[in-house]
Write an enzyme that holds these catalytic residues in place. Structure first.
Site, mmCIF file in Angstrom:
data_model
loop_
_atom_site.group_PDB
_atom_site.id
_atom_site.type_symbol
_atom_site.label_atom_id
_atom_site.label_comp_id
_atom_site.label_asym_id
_atom_site.label_seq_id
_atom_site.Cartn_x
_atom_site.Cartn_y
_atom_site.Cartn_z
ATOM 1 N N TYR A 71 0.814 -1.227 0.000
ATOM 2 C CA TYR A 71 0.000 0.000 0.000
ATOM 3 C C TYR A 71 0.841 1.268 0.000
ATOM 4 O O TYR A 71 0.691 2.141 -0.860
ATOM 5 C CB TYR A 71 -0.968 -0.017 1.189
ATOM 6 N N GLY A 72 1.751 1.422 0.967
ATOM 7 C CA GLY A 72 2.537 2.644 1.040
ATOM 8 C C GLY A 72 3.416 2.842 -0.177
ATOM 9 O O GLY A 72 3.498 3.942 -0.737
ATOM 10 N N GLU A 409 -14.491 -8.947 13.349
ATOM 11 C CA GLU A 409 -14.909 -9.234 11.985
ATOM 12 C C GLU A 409 -15.652 -10.566 11.998
ATOM 13 O O GLU A 409 -15.159 -11.550 12.539
ATOM 14 C CB GLU A 409 -13.602 -9.323 11.210
ATOM 15 N N HIS A 494 -1.987 -8.260 10.807
ATOM 16 C CA HIS A 494 -1.924 -6.797 10.763
ATOM 17 C C HIS A 494 -0.679 -6.260 11.460
ATOM 18 O O HIS A 494 -0.791 -5.512 12.430
ATOM 19 C CB HIS A 494 -3.159 -6.196 11.442
ATOM 20 N N ASN A 532 -9.217 -2.889 10.648
ATOM 21 C CA ASN A 532 -8.273 -3.379 9.651
ATOM 22 C C ASN A 532 -7.447 -2.195 9.133
ATOM 23 O O ASN A 532 -7.999 -1.145 8.822
ATOM 24 C CB ASN A 532 -9.022 -4.045 8.510
#
Length: 553
Positions: A71-72, A409, A494, A532
């Protein structure tokens, strides 16, 4: 690649061996929880053209080197390219763009083959047992998609390949409640995050919400409706959570008009059709600029100041058995560490300890947490079946964060059989933080996490599930994580922290001690996001790269 026959097993007359094999799926459907939409089709051709550029050459000089394609890193690459900067991305895993012998790029959750795990000879599934039987199996060693990295009393699951964690997570794209943000990133202005950067991240990732009317009627979310009913009867709020799955595609596969993907249980080892991973969103856009190239199966081993300015970066090229086939040295003007919380932290700790980057400060390696992950299952009554067909994409959660410190979740168990089980991945306010340190004798970076540190997470999750069990007259499942073991307290999906924002770096990810070195991934976030984490990682990267482009280029 040996289990071709298992795909054909029907639910009628299935052998016990086949039954156990199919339940291998259970897993990380609980997994964690990105993409863009109309541009999707337009980018495919240009992405293919850009991808044709070969891997990085020994001796190359690049303006911006990004270590990692999660992502980053994907945010950084796209925004730098849009600002006119040539970017090269280094990715340890494979490109995941070539079908295997079965005609699919990714293997199924229920039948893991060599594509499933990163350089292991046996699977290491989050859920190790079912009905008393172990479900792990031998596989050929290969640069598979999921790394089950064992360290310091915890297994850290990480995606390996172009797209990083977006390849293997459940796509749950949750923005934290604004009231909780101050505890997540205390040095960041919440106003700018919620007005500008969270919306930008959600748009870029292609986040959407399940159609509640469809959810209420479709077979594949019966498990989630049972989870909702039980939560509400015990007085807990059930919330629909956004996701990066293509919900129109999900409707088609559930109706039988498109190849099945989530409805076939695909998740833990990649999803072949409907999930909007980074390959289809930020990375597709980045490659379409013509200014971003990617070297898969390349691993950065060192970064140090170059004599003439910039940084000398040493890189190993590997093959699909993990063996080094070439060693390269390149020079980069700027280096962005985006190898994930664990990858970035381990690399920086080693570079500081070995003298490659001795001026890094004493915060490097600190502030690491597991986002409070803990898993459990409940055994429901026979009048509460959860369904044989379960979409592998979670779309709902139980919110007891303020009262009990847990957000759970409601996760699928996509086994292809009726289990009468409700399964959950909880995110909790676990306060424990670990540290990475360098072991000079072994040459390895170690993490001092202790399994006992999961007890607060268990206690917080129990604030939900003890009450539900009491209300429903049900019990915990004890056959999922070993023998007579209720809690999956041995893992995290995570990982967060290790190079914390405004401590190891300044307030925008610039590493202290060096000009032109940046951290731009989950290592910046100190251990917990209350939900999340990938939307927060993406939004923080959007914020930081905007400032870096404006001031440092």
């Amino acid at each position: 690649m040996g289990d071709k026959g298992l795909h054909k097993s029907g639910s009628n007359g299935i052998s016990r061996r086949g039954f156990i094999a199919r339940t291998s799926s259970i897993l990380g459907a609980a997994a964690v929880a990105g993409q863009i939409t109309p541009a999707h089709a337009r980018t495919v051709a240009s992405e293919a053209a850009a991808a044709a550029a070969g891997p990085i050459d020994n001796g190359a000089h690049v303006p911006a080197l990004v270590i990692g394609t999660g992502y980053g890193g994907s945010v950084a690459a796209l925004r730098l390219a849009q600002a006119g900067v040539d970017v090269h991305m280094i990715e340890m895993g494979m490109a995941w763009d070539t079908p295997g012998p079965d005609g699919k790029i990714f293997c199924n959750t229920t039948t893991p083959d060599q594509r499933s795990y990163w350089l292991r000879t046996r699977t290491k599934q989050p859920l190790s047992n079912f009905l008393g039987f172990p479900i792990d199996k031998d596989i050929p060693r290969y640069t598979g998609i999921l790394d089950a990295e064992e360290m310091g009393g915890i297994i850290v699951y990480q995606g390996r390949g172009v797209g990083g964690g977006s390849l293997v997570n459940g796509g749950m794209a949750v923005t934290p409640k604004r009231a909780n943000f101050g505890a997540i990133l205390p040095s960041v202005d919440a106003e700018e995050m919620y007005v500008t950067y969270y919306p930008r991240a959600n748009a870029g990732l292609g986040v959407g919400l399940v159609d509640p009317a469809w959810f209420d009627t479709v077979d594949c979310y019966q498990f989630a409706r049972v989870g909702r009913k039980h939560a509400q009867r015990s007085g807990f709020p059930f919330v629909f959570v956004p996701d990066v799955y293509d919900w129109d595609y999900m409707k088609q596969e559930a109706a039988g008009t498109a190849p099945k993907s989530a409805v076939a249980g695909e998740i833990l080892y990649g999803n072949n059709y409907g999930k909007k991973s980074l390959q289809k969103t930020y990375l597709a856009q980045a490659r379409a600029t013509g200014k971003v190239t990617v070297s898969p199966l390349h691993k950065v081993t060192s970064v140090s100041p170059a004599p003439g300015g910039g940084y000398t970066v040493a890189i190993d090229q590997i093959n699909t058995t993990g063996a080094t086939t070439a060693t390269k040295t390149v020079v980069a003007d700027k280096v962005f560490f985006a190898a994930g919380s664990v990858g970035t932290s381990k690399l920086l700790v080693k570079l500081k300890a070995t003298g490659a980057l001795p001026a890094l400060n004493g915060e490097i390696g600190k502030g690491w947490g597991d986002n409070g992950n803990v898993m459990c299952g409940r055994a429901n009554h026979l009048w509460d079946p959860t369904g044989k067909v379960q979409a592998s994409i979670p779309c709902g959660g139980i919110d007891n964060w303020d009262a009990g410190g847990a957000f759970a979740e409601v996760a699928p168990l996509p086994t292809g059989i009726e289990t009468y089980a409700s399964f959950y991945l909880s995110i909790t306010k676990n306060p424990n933080r670990a540290e990475f340190t360098y072991n000079a004798a072994s040459g390895n970076v170690e993490l001092n996490w202790q399994t006992a540190w999961k007890q607060p997470s268990i206690d917080m999750a129990k604030s939900i599930f003890d009450k539900i069990n009491s209300k429903e007259g049900t019990i915990y499942r004890t056959d999922l994580f070993g023998t007579n073991k209720i809690w999956g307290d041995h893992l995290t999906y995570h990982p967060l922290g290790g190079a914390v924002l405004n401590k190891a770096t300044d307030n925008y990810g610039r590493l202290h001690g060096y000009t032109g070195l940046y951290v731009i991934d989950g290592a910046l976030i100190p251990g917990n996001t209350s939900v999340n984490p990938f939307v927060t990682i993406t939004a923080l990267a959007e914020r930081n790269i905007e400032k870096i482009i404006a001031t440092d280029l």
